[in-house]
Motif scaffolding. Structure first.
Motif, PDB file in Angstrom:
ATOM      1  N   GLY A 166      -3.276  -9.457   3.840  1.00 63.32           N
ATOM      2  CA  GLY A 166      -3.226  -8.007   3.719  1.00 63.32           C
ATOM      3  C   GLY A 166      -1.903  -7.566   3.134  1.00 63.32           C
ATOM      4  O   GLY A 166      -1.065  -8.384   2.744  1.00 63.32           O
TER       5      GLY A 166
ATOM      6  N   ARG B 282      -2.248  -1.683   4.871  1.00 64.13           N
ATOM      7  CA  ARG B 282      -2.899  -0.797   3.906  1.00 64.13           C
ATOM      8  C   ARG B 282      -4.340  -0.556   4.352  1.00 64.13           C
ATOM      9  O   ARG B 282      -5.083  -1.506   4.612  1.00 64.13           O
ATOM     10  CB  ARG B 282      -2.876  -1.433   2.525  1.00 64.13           C
TER      11      ARG B 282
ATOM     12  N   SER C 149      -8.333   0.331   4.157  1.00 58.62           N
ATOM     13  CA  SER C 149      -9.381   0.069   3.184  1.00 58.62           C
ATOM     14  C   SER C 149      -9.765   1.363   2.488  1.00 58.62           C
ATOM     15  O   SER C 149      -9.915   2.402   3.129  1.00 58.62           O
ATOM     16  CB  SER C 149     -10.608  -0.541   3.869  1.00 58.62           C
TER      17      SER C 149
ATOM     18  N   VAL D  87     -16.752  -0.276   4.889  1.00 59.61           N
ATOM     19  CA  VAL D  87     -16.612  -1.663   5.321  1.00 59.61           C
ATOM     20  C   VAL D  87     -17.852  -2.078   6.099  1.00 59.61           C
ATOM     21  O   VAL D  87     -18.360  -1.320   6.927  1.00 59.61           O
ATOM     22  CB  VAL D  87     -15.361  -1.826   6.213  1.00 59.61           C
TER      23      VAL D  87
ATOM     24  N   ASP E 201      -7.367  -2.999   5.101  1.00 61.40           N
ATOM     25  CA  ASP E 201      -7.800  -3.725   3.911  1.00 61.40           C
ATOM     26  C   ASP E 201      -7.306  -5.159   4.063  1.00 61.40           C
ATOM     27  O   ASP E 201      -6.187  -5.494   3.667  1.00 61.40           O
ATOM     28  CB  ASP E 201      -7.214  -3.069   2.659  1.00 61.40           C
TER      29      ASP E 201
ATOM     30  N   MET F 218      -5.612  -9.316  -3.506  1.00 62.03           N
ATOM     31  CA  MET F 218      -5.195  -8.230  -2.616  1.00 62.03           C
ATOM     32  C   MET F 218      -4.066  -7.391  -3.190  1.00 62.03           C
ATOM     33  O   MET F 218      -3.718  -6.350  -2.634  1.00 62.03           O
ATOM     34  CB  MET F 218      -4.767  -8.792  -1.255  1.00 62.03           C
TER      35      MET F 218
ATOM     36  N   THR G 168      -2.436  -4.754  -5.705  1.00 63.61           N
ATOM     37  CA  THR G 168      -2.987  -3.593  -6.407  1.00 63.61           C
ATOM     38  C   THR G 168      -2.224  -3.246  -7.676  1.00 63.61           C
ATOM     39  O   THR G 168      -2.599  -2.317  -8.385  1.00 63.61           O
ATOM     40  CB  THR G 168      -2.991  -2.369  -5.480  1.00 63.61           C
TER      41      THR G 168
END
Length: 520
Positions: A281, A289, A291, A295, A308, A394, A396
């Motif tokens: 994560g 962080r 999500s 989910v 997330d 993972m 971004t």
């Protein structure tokens, strides 16, 4: 002093902290009944620290009990469901697209009735009292013990759900009720799903929380008990009885919060390597962080707050093929002390490979001294590739980030990985999950919709802040310690007039004195 406990698939970790100092730590194997392993770990840290039970001001427990119940389709209470807003939503069945096995274990009876509100909180239709009466009669005849109530746009106006909850409790005094406006976000289907899961877990949550309280009282621990939530914060035990779904994914969030605490880093990637899986994560300002999408829990799509986190089938107990080219996802799990080669077993595990390569030392190292070096190198390369690819998934944004490695299997993570600027291995990383639980704070979160015709942005924002603070207090926060931690504003498209969703999160310290008399 604070006591933190985290129950994992392989180990149950317990710590005692005082301020920012770790006083004692212990890892015990997770037991089949959960409580035995918890009591072993807690008893050992009390012994190590020399602390008296009266020295412990609060306990925090992270548990996978409720997640496992959904995933394994066990200990679920069949529930009744009421949806308000049949006139506009009847084309979408209740629990549509659920896996058949969990649907059979969860949904016993359902009713759709007219009513509900628009997105701005204005009523659509009055609640259909006749249909409500029929639903209550049906629930009584079917001996329904728990009910999930969901209304169209109840996050904007919960009056419909509150009215029906009151009617149900009046007609069926022993009924357990879950209301969607207290659980999920905007989005009828996912919010309803979360509410159904929560209602199905209410009986189990009552038993589990009571069992833990009784077990701790057997150790003469009378301080308040809090449970970890899935956003890196905690909630009082009685609050957890009402909202067990908030514990989903609390284990990875505990580890990430513990990673931030131990490393002093608030923005970094985190990998928590356990006995069965690795959870990956990202920390943002010290918290996982969240999500950004719905989910799935046990195959059911939900939209309540979740971290997330990507779970990868790589852990200390992962089974390795003889040539080293396959690692996991099969794992010996908590049977590692029996099945791993270094303990006299007959299964080649990732731990055996790491020990043979000199990355860590435990067990009888002579039992892996003759492992082929080519197979060990291949296995470690396989692990490296898996972790590298999944860490990259993972991220971004482009650019290198620091990586904090925690968990008992952290020795599997190489020091250098693509896209990682620095690999941080903090002291006591093996019990980061329990540390994260021990120092966590309490939170409350709320969504509010506003449009220019109903109210100003400023008044909507103040309402959201007030509601978030109220929810934090209800969850067990000390009122004068609460601060607004997050404000997120999302414009709503395709409306006749400008509008937006305001999401506010409030965080405060645990109100220990409020629950000191056993209320928690």
């Amino acid at each position: 002093m604070r006591l933190g406990v985290d129950v994992g698939g392989t180990h149950t970790d317990a710590v005692i902290i005082k301020g920012r100092e770790l006083i004692a730590a212990h890892k015990a194997l997770t037991s089949d009944d959960i409580a035995t392993g918890v009591l072993e770990a807690v008893s050992e840290v009390l012994r190590q620290s020399g602390a008296r039970p009266s020295d412990i001001l609060m306990m925090t427990l992270g548990t996978t009990q409720f997640t496992n119940a959904v995933v394994e389709r066990r200990a679920l209470t069949p529930v009744g469901a009421i949806r308000i807003g049949a006139q506009s939503s009847s084309a979408l069945p209740i629990a549509a697209k659920w896996p058949e096995d969990i649907l059979a274990a969860t949904l016993a009876n359902s009713a759709m009735i007219d009513g509900g509100h628009e997105y701005d909180g204005t009523p659509i239709l009055p609640t259909d009292e006749t249909a409500l009466g029929r639903a209550i009669q049906d629930f009584r005849a079917a001996d329904i013990q728990a009910v999930a109530i969901t209304s169209v746009f109840s996050t904007s106006n919960p009056e419909g759900e509150q009215l029906i909850a009151a009617r149900l409790k009046q007609a069926l005094p022993n009924i357990r009720v879950s209301c969607s406006h207290e659980l999920g976000r905007i989005g009828l289907y996912q919010r309803e799903n979360a509410t159904l899961l929560n209602a199905a877990l209410l009986e189990l949550s009552d038993r589990v929380v009571s069992a833990f309280q009784n077990a701790f009282s057997g150790l003469s621990l009378t301080c308040p008990l809090f449970l970890s939530q899935n956003d890196g914060t905690i909630m009082a035990a009685d609050f957890a009885r009402q909202y067990p779904v908030f514990t989903f994914s609390s284990g990875p969030t505990n580890s990430m919060r513990g990673a931030a605490f131990l490393s002093g880093r608030s923005n970094a990637m985190v990998v928590d390597v356990g006995g069965t899986t690795s959870d990956i994560g990202m920390l943002i300002e010290g918290f996982p962080r969240p999500s950004g999408s719905a989910v799935k829990i046990g195959g059911v799509l939900t939209n309540f707050r979740m971290p997330d986190v990507l779970a990868v089938g790589i852990g200390g107990g992962s089974v390795v093929s003889p040539d080293g080219r396959s690692v996991g996802p099969q794992s010996v799990g908590r049977a590692l002390p029996e099945k791993a080669l270094v303990f006299g077993g007959d299964t080649l595990t990732a731990s055996d490979v790491a020990i043979a390569a000199g990355r860590t030392v435990f067990g009888d190292t002579t039992k892996v001294s003759d492992l082929p070096s080519t197979a060990c190198a291949a296995a470690l390369d396989t692990i490296r590739k898996h972790l590298s690819d999944d860490i990259d998934k993972m991220k971004t944004a482009a650019g290198d980030l620091p990586l904090i490695v925690v968990g008992g299997g952290g020795f599997l993570v190489p020091d250098e990985l693509p896209g990682i600027s620095e690999t941080v291995r903090p002291e006591n990383a093996g019990v980061a999950n329990a540390i994260g639980a021990a120092f966590a704070q309490v939170s409350g979160e709320v969504d509010v919709i506003y449009t220019r015709s109903t109210r100003s942005r400023e008044s909507a924002l103040e309402e959201a802040k007030a509601l978030a603070r109220e929810r934090a207090v209800n969850a067990g926060a000390l009122e004068n310690s609460i601060q607004i931690a997050e404000i997120d504003e999302t414009p709503m498209s395709y409306l006749a007039e400008p509008g937006a969703i305001i999401r506010v999160k409030a965080i405060g310290d645990a109100n220990i004195e409020r629950f000191a008399g056993g209320e928690a």
